[in-house]
Scaffold this active site. Sequence first.
Site, PDB file in Angstrom:
ATOM      1  CD  GLU A   1     -20.366  92.544  77.477  1.00 32.43           C
ATOM      2  OE1 GLU A   1     -19.383  92.957  76.839  1.00 32.43           O
ATOM      3  OE2 GLU A   1     -21.301  91.927  76.931  1.00 32.43           O
TER       4      GLU A   1
ATOM      5  N   GLY B   1     -12.175  95.781  72.417  1.00 28.41           N
ATOM      6  CA  GLY B   1     -10.722  95.912  72.331  1.00 28.41           C
ATOM      7  C   GLY B   1     -10.363  97.262  71.726  1.00 28.41           C
TER       8      GLY B   1
ATOM      9  CG  MET C   1     -16.287  89.613  68.788  1.00 22.72           C
ATOM     10  SD  MET C   1     -15.718  88.118  69.608  1.00 22.72           S
ATOM     11  CE  MET C   1     -16.148  86.870  68.406  1.00 22.72           C
ATOM     12  CD  GLU C   2     -20.872  90.595  70.787  1.00 23.72           C
ATOM     13  OE1 GLU C   2     -20.374  91.679  71.182  1.00 23.72           O
ATOM     14  OE2 GLU C   2     -20.304  89.503  70.945  1.00 23.72           O
TER      15      GLU C   2
ATOM     16  CG  ASP D   1      -9.116  93.267  74.715  1.00 29.59           C
ATOM     17  OD1 ASP D   1     -10.266  92.995  75.078  1.00 29.59           O
ATOM     18  OD2 ASP D   1      -8.810  93.427  73.522  1.00 29.59           O
TER      19      ASP D   1
HETATM   20  N1  ADE Z   1     -14.326  92.278  72.891  1.00 27.98           N
HETATM   21  C1  ADE Z   1     -13.448  92.715  73.814  1.00 27.98           C
HETATM   22  N2  ADE Z   1     -12.199  92.697  73.341  1.00 27.98           N
HETATM   23  C2  ADE Z   1     -12.275  92.236  72.067  1.00 27.98           C
HETATM   24  C3  ADE Z   1     -11.323  91.973  71.067  1.00 27.98           C
HETATM   25  N3  ADE Z   1     -10.027  92.185  71.274  1.00 27.98           N
HETATM   26  N4  ADE Z   1     -11.758  91.499  69.878  1.00 27.98           N
HETATM   27  C4  ADE Z   1     -13.076  91.282  69.667  1.00 27.98           C
HETATM   28  N5  ADE Z   1     -14.015  91.488  70.602  1.00 27.98           N
HETATM   29  C5  ADE Z   1     -13.628  91.970  71.785  1.00 27.98           C
END
Ligand code: ADE
Length: 232
Positions: free
Chosen positions: A12, A80, A174-175, A198
């Site tokens: 990133e 995501g 996640m952050e 995703d």
């Molecule tokens: N970062 C990118 N895609 C993610 C996902 N599906 N879950 C958690 N963190 C992510």
Amino acid sequence: MKLAIICAMDEELAAINNILNLSPTQQLTKAGNTYSVYEYGLHTLVTVVSGIGKVNAAVTTQTLLNHFTVDAVINVGVAGSLIPELSFGDVVIADDLVEHDFDITAFGVPLGQIARMDTFSFIADSKLNDILKTVELTGHNVRCGRIVSGDQFIDSADRAKFLHSEFNALACEMEGAAIAHVCYLNQMPFAVVRSLSDMAGQDNKGVHSFNELKDMAASRAALVVKYLMENI
Ligand code: ADE
């Protein structure tokens, strides 16, 4: 202005360095992470890769704030999607963020509410968001809304649906909420910009598409950083 940019992953930050063509004037390593200082036009940037997850993100944010004087913190990276309408390469700018895995529901407290905290969600800086919202990316949507963060890679249609319906969130990562939480405690303005790598399992291909598309998504998010730097 002096802006801090925190990314969770090397990929990133590499996308940002590529687009801004940066070379550092100063570097400092603390608690396992290297903070780099750059001059970009009239602005100064401090960048760092935090590592993945809420604890890494929180330690990095507080360490940054302890060692550098900055005007704002921007968290940039991939996420995501939690709704079918937002897809690969689209960008979500966080209006606010919630830690979706903070769970004291046993005490009758709503899921995501941090114990004994005076706010449910961490609200991004409106001045930064006013600029970020005006970005246009050819062929990609840019949406503002809630982002949720937790120490889980979401790769299940049911879980994605739950996170959207429980929190009305557009994206998961996640952050971001941990960075926002630390900024809130330090009264530091922040923004979170994420591009979608995703569908968080809505298409049964979460990990696969993350692996395939994270670099593409990181470069979309990096374009938004460039836009911010040029319009702030
Ligand atoms: N970062 C990118 N895609 C993610 C996902 N599906 N879950 C958690 N963190 C992510």
